[in-house]
Design an enzyme around this catalytic site. Structure first.
Site, PDB file in Angstrom:
ATOM      1  N   CYS A   1      -6.811  -2.319   2.686  1.00  0.00           N
ATOM      2  CA  CYS A   1      -6.450  -2.540   1.283  1.00  0.00           C
ATOM      3  C   CYS A   1      -6.307  -1.221   0.511  1.00  0.00           C
ATOM      4  CB  CYS A   1      -7.456  -3.450   0.585  1.00  0.00           C
ATOM      5  SG  CYS A   1      -7.641  -5.045   1.399  1.00  0.00           S
TER       6      CYS A   1
ATOM      7  N   ARG B   1       3.797 -10.112   0.171  1.00  0.00           N
ATOM      8  CA  ARG B   1       2.638 -10.387  -0.684  1.00  0.00           C
ATOM      9  C   ARG B   1       2.269  -9.137  -1.471  1.00  0.00           C
ATOM     10  NH1 ARG B   1      -0.958  -7.215   1.345  1.00  0.00           N
ATOM     11  NH2 ARG B   1      -1.182  -6.917   3.589  1.00  0.00           N
ATOM     12  N   GLY B   2       1.372  -9.310  -2.434  1.00  0.00           N
ATOM     13  CA  GLY B   2       0.819  -8.167  -3.130  1.00  0.00           C
ATOM     14  C   GLY B   2      -0.194  -7.447  -2.264  1.00  0.00           C
ATOM     15  N   GLY B   3      -0.560  -6.244  -2.666  1.00  0.00           N
ATOM     16  CA  GLY B   3      -1.605  -5.518  -1.977  1.00  0.00           C
ATOM     17  C   GLY B   3      -1.083  -4.443  -1.050  1.00  0.00           C
ATOM     18  N   ASP B   4      -2.008  -3.844  -0.318  1.00  0.00           N
ATOM     19  CA  ASP B   4      -1.713  -2.685   0.522  1.00  0.00           C
ATOM     20  C   ASP B   4      -1.723  -3.092   1.995  1.00  0.00           C
ATOM     21  OD1 ASP B   4      -1.952   0.052   1.741  1.00  0.00           O
ATOM     22  OD2 ASP B   4      -2.138   0.665  -0.345  1.00  0.00           O
TER      23      ASP B   4
ATOM     24  N   GLY C   1      -4.493 -11.714  -0.776  1.00  0.00           N
ATOM     25  CA  GLY C   1      -3.141 -11.231  -1.052  1.00  0.00           C
ATOM     26  C   GLY C   1      -2.240 -12.429  -1.227  1.00  0.00           C
TER      27      GLY C   1
ATOM     28  N   THR D   1      -3.520  -4.573   5.405  1.00  0.00           N
ATOM     29  CA  THR D   1      -4.552  -5.530   5.805  1.00  0.00           C
ATOM     30  C   THR D   1      -4.469  -5.756   7.308  1.00  0.00           C
ATOM     31  OG1 THR D   1      -4.458  -6.654   3.657  1.00  0.00           O
ATOM     32  CG2 THR D   1      -5.459  -7.858   5.447  1.00  0.00           C
ATOM     33  N   TYR D   2      -5.615  -6.007   7.922  1.00  0.00           N
ATOM     34  CA  TYR D   2      -5.663  -6.351   9.339  1.00  0.00           C
ATOM     35  C   TYR D   2      -5.998  -7.825   9.496  1.00  0.00           C
ATOM     36  CZ  TYR D   2      -7.448  -6.950  14.058  1.00  0.00           C
ATOM     37  OH  TYR D   2      -7.663  -7.427  15.328  1.00  0.00           O
ATOM     38  N   HIS D   3      -5.317  -8.487  10.437  1.00  0.00           N
ATOM     39  CA  HIS D   3      -5.656  -9.844  10.853  1.00  0.00           C
ATOM     40  C   HIS D   3      -5.873  -9.837  12.360  1.00  0.00           C
ATOM     41  CE1 HIS D   3      -4.589 -11.315   6.934  1.00  0.00           C
ATOM     42  NE2 HIS D   3      -3.325 -10.981   7.066  1.00  0.00           N
TER      43      HIS D   3
END
Length: 231
Positions: A183, A80-83, A154, A85-87
């Protein structure tokens, strides 16, 4: 506009490992490309997981890969795009697999619909979430010196079929966000519905998931079918 109203089938599937959800998305994307299924949305939560988008920078991981493993947090590089991320548990993740052909072929507008979904989710609980110009996602206290991100976006779009999506903080462990620069944004914080609401029982994830599906369907002018369990 199409001649007939669109349909969206949303599936709430509860907690699922990141890899398992990614494989499910890929299968559904191929089925959507072939026309075997219509527009579909997965609604779920992940075990503690850090994902690295195509633009991720190593310095935005504040501990080592081994450190994440010791804390039971998986790390995945994703398309995906972006930096970074936490889930994790207590965070609602929504993965729409929809075909933007022929009349929704505008990436920025599509991203905006994900942000609008989260703005409306916050409004359901009397909270004002907003966009911040030049930053994706949805924010609380946007005009303050330290805005707090309540929802991230994202996406990946292949031949105009979408995957990945949004992550909305309902009641996750906010301490885990301190292990990354979310992000890639410094000087900004993270919050959740539970953190912003008056003290009391936080909203249930399934209830928030259903509202998210309703908002997304309404924005995309689609008839919604909400079901429990995987497709």
């Amino acid at each position: 506009m199409p001649n007939r109203r669109r349909e969206l089938r949303a599936h709430y599937i509860g907690r699922i490992a990141y890899d398992e959800a990614l494989q499910l998305q890929r299968r559904l994307v191929e089925q959507r490309h072939r026309g075997d299924i219509g527009d579909t949305m997965l609604l779920l939560e992940h075990p503690p997981t850090v994902t690295l988008g195509r633009g991720a920078k190593a310095e935005n991981l504040l501990i080592s890969r081994e450190g994440f493993a010791e804390q039971g947090i998986e790390v995945h590089e994703v398309g995906r795009g972006g930096d970074v991320t936490y889930h994790g548990p207590g965070q609602l993740v929504a993965y729409p697999i929809i075909d933007l052909n022929p009349d929704r072929m505008d990436v920025r507008k599509y991203v905006s619909t994900l942000e609008e979904t989260m703005i409306r989710l916050a409004a359901d609980h009397g909270l004002k979430a907003e966009r911040i110009e030049t930053f994706n996602g949805t924010w609380m206290h946007a005009d303050s010196d330290r805005p707090l991100k309540i929802g991230a976006v994202g996406v990946r779009i292949s031949r105009w079929v979408t995957m990945h999506g949004l992550a909305f903080n309902v009641r996750p462990d906010l301490g885990h966000f301190g292990l990354i620069v979310p992000c890639g944004l410094t000087g900004k914080g993270v919050t959740s519905l539970q953190n912003e609401l008056p003290k009391g029982a936080p909203p249930g994830l399934e209830d928030v998931a259903k509202r998210a599906a309703e908002h997304f369907a309404r924005i995309h002018e689609s008839e919604l079918e909400f079901t429990l369990g995987p497709p």
